[in-house]
Scaffold this active site. Structure first.
Site, PDB file in Angstrom:
ATOM      1  N   LYS A   4      52.003  83.760  53.396  1.00  0.00           N
ATOM      2  CA  LYS A   4      50.906  83.589  52.435  1.00  0.00           C
ATOM      3  C   LYS A   4      49.738  84.524  52.698  1.00  0.00           C
ATOM      4  O   LYS A   4      48.917  84.763  51.808  1.00  0.00           O
ATOM      5  CB  LYS A   4      50.420  82.136  52.478  1.00  0.00           C
ATOM      6  CG  LYS A   4      51.406  81.149  51.884  1.00  0.00           C
ATOM      7  CD  LYS A   4      50.923  79.725  51.995  1.00  0.00           C
ATOM      8  CE  LYS A   4      51.170  79.126  53.345  1.00  0.00           C
ATOM      9  NZ  LYS A   4      52.591  78.935  53.676  1.00  0.00           N
ATOM     10  N   LYS A   9      47.344  78.388  49.410  1.00  0.00           N
ATOM     11  CA  LYS A   9      48.225  78.208  48.248  1.00  0.00           C
ATOM     12  C   LYS A   9      47.419  78.112  46.954  1.00  0.00           C
ATOM     13  O   LYS A   9      47.793  78.692  45.931  1.00  0.00           O
ATOM     14  CB  LYS A   9      49.081  76.954  48.436  1.00  0.00           C
ATOM     15  CG  LYS A   9      50.092  77.056  49.574  1.00  0.00           C
ATOM     16  CD  LYS A   9      50.873  75.762  49.728  1.00  0.00           C
ATOM     17  CE  LYS A   9      51.890  75.875  50.857  1.00  0.00           C
ATOM     18  NZ  LYS A   9      52.703  74.650  50.999  1.00  0.00           N
TER      19      LYS A   9
END
Length: 381
Positions: free
Chosen positions: A137, A241
């Protein structure tokens, strides 16, 4: 004469089959839980992919932070032992020089690490002819300038970057949001439980009489949390996220814009992992109080929400926090380690698009990375 014609016909058929076949070369960074599972999945499917899809998927390099195994013809099932005995000192330059020396095409760098340093090599890979697939990420949550520069480089070099597993593990979430946004559908809110580990913890904790420590230990033993569970409990992973989804909507947010509720008591946020794990009893009282204060018709869930005026580049509100939700709601009925994403749009009104499924586990994430590799292979062949 007849035999000669048969031989020529067979040779022509072989040549045609070789022309149909597409070689795709994978350089895999990280072979821990996710990376190791991915390698095993690829090796188990190589033969069938070649037979069914004419796709020759080869892992030509496997690297961790110290050593790299280079295999121009592709690694074998004995790759881990070969890496130990034949691997050489790892550096990005070593990998780039190796790929260049063999003049390899259709090369994909697959990042299965959680390393921040490697993401700053992404542009280097793209400039050297690589495509990118990543479960890391941190590549999409650096500064907005980094984010934009990488995409500009990808466009100039005509290379692809797939990262579906950044948010929803194996769920088709980023694709769905990108498609809705590209089609002009006005997304008004995204809300959900984004963490499989925190989903499991609060799904279990909200039911029954187990202490928070008991539930957390269960989650650790099942492999749902990071090796240091504070990586999950601090909320930063969920915040990343949420930021990734915001940027898919062309919002100009940075990581510090996300308001995050850290679930770890201040006195346990620093220090060793061992000290934290030995102090889990400390978590029981504060979470017992939260549960006691929860309405009987509600349950606790760790929810991420993107809201505000999403038509403006700077109009978004990003928050990650522990909240009460109705027990009979979609989020309230979550079970196990499932994650759930509610996508609200102008045309759908109060009825969100709901994407739900397994959100934790190395096999699930590895399967999602494999899916990105196969999708990208179809695009570049």
């Amino acid at each position: 004469m007849f035999m000669s014609a048969i031989i020529e016909s067979k040779q022509e058929k072989i040549n045609l089959e070789s022309l149909k076949k597409t070689d795709v070369n994978l350089v895999i960074f990280g072979h821990g839980l996710v990376g190791g599972a991915l390698i095993e999945q690829i090796l188990s499917k190589q033969k069938s992919l070649l037979e069914r899809k004419d796709l020759n998927l080869k892992i030509i390099a496997v690297a961790n932070s110290t050593k790299v195994l280079l295999a121009p013809e592709g690694i074998t099932a004995n790759w881990l032992n070969e890496k130990e005995t034949s691997g050489i000192k790892h550096s990005v330059k070593t990998v780039l020089d190796f790929v260049k020396s063999y003049d390899l095409d259709n090369v994909i760098a697959v990042d299965n690490t959680a390393d921040e340093a490697i993401v700053f090599e992404y542009e280097n890979f793209v400039n050297s002819g690589f495509h990118l697939v990543s479960s890391n990420k941190k590549g999409n949550t650096q500064s907005l300038d980094f984010y934009r520069n990488l995409r500009a480089t990808l466009q100039v070099k005509n290379k692809k970057y797939l990262y579906e597993t950044n948010v929803g593990a194996g769920l088709p979430l980023i694709d769905t949001i990108s498609l809705l946004h590209a089609s002009g559908e006005n997304i008004t809110k995204i809300r959900g439980v984004f963490s499989g580990s925190l989903s499991y913890i609060f799904n279990e904790f909200s039911e029954g009489n187990k202490t928070f420590k008991e539930v957390l230990v269960q989650a650790i033993n099942k492999g749902f949390t990071e090796p240091d569970p504070r990586e999950d409990l601090c909320g930063n992973d969920v915040a990343r996220k949420l930021l990734i989804l915001a940027r898919e909507l062309d919002l100009h947010n940075e990581l510090e814009d996300v308001k995050v509720e850290n679930l770890i008591p201040k006195e346990l946020r620093k220090g060793t992992k061992e000290n934290f794990l030995n102090s889990l009893e400390t978590l029981n009282i504060p979470f017992a109080i939260k549960k006691k204060n929860c309405n009987s018709k509600n349950v606790l869930r760790y929810v991420a929400e993107l809201s505000g005026d999403l038509t403006k580049n700077d109009g978004a509100k990003l928050a990650v926090r522990l909240v009460q939700v109705a027990r009979n709601s979609v989020i309230g009925q979550l079970k196990g380690s499932d994650t759930i994403f509610e996508i609200y749009t102008e045309n759908y009104g109060d009825n969100p698009i709901v994407i739900q499924g397994a959100g934790a586990g190395a096999e699930v994430t590895a399967r999602g990375v494999f899916g990105d590799i196969l999708r990208l292979s179809e695009q570049i062949r």
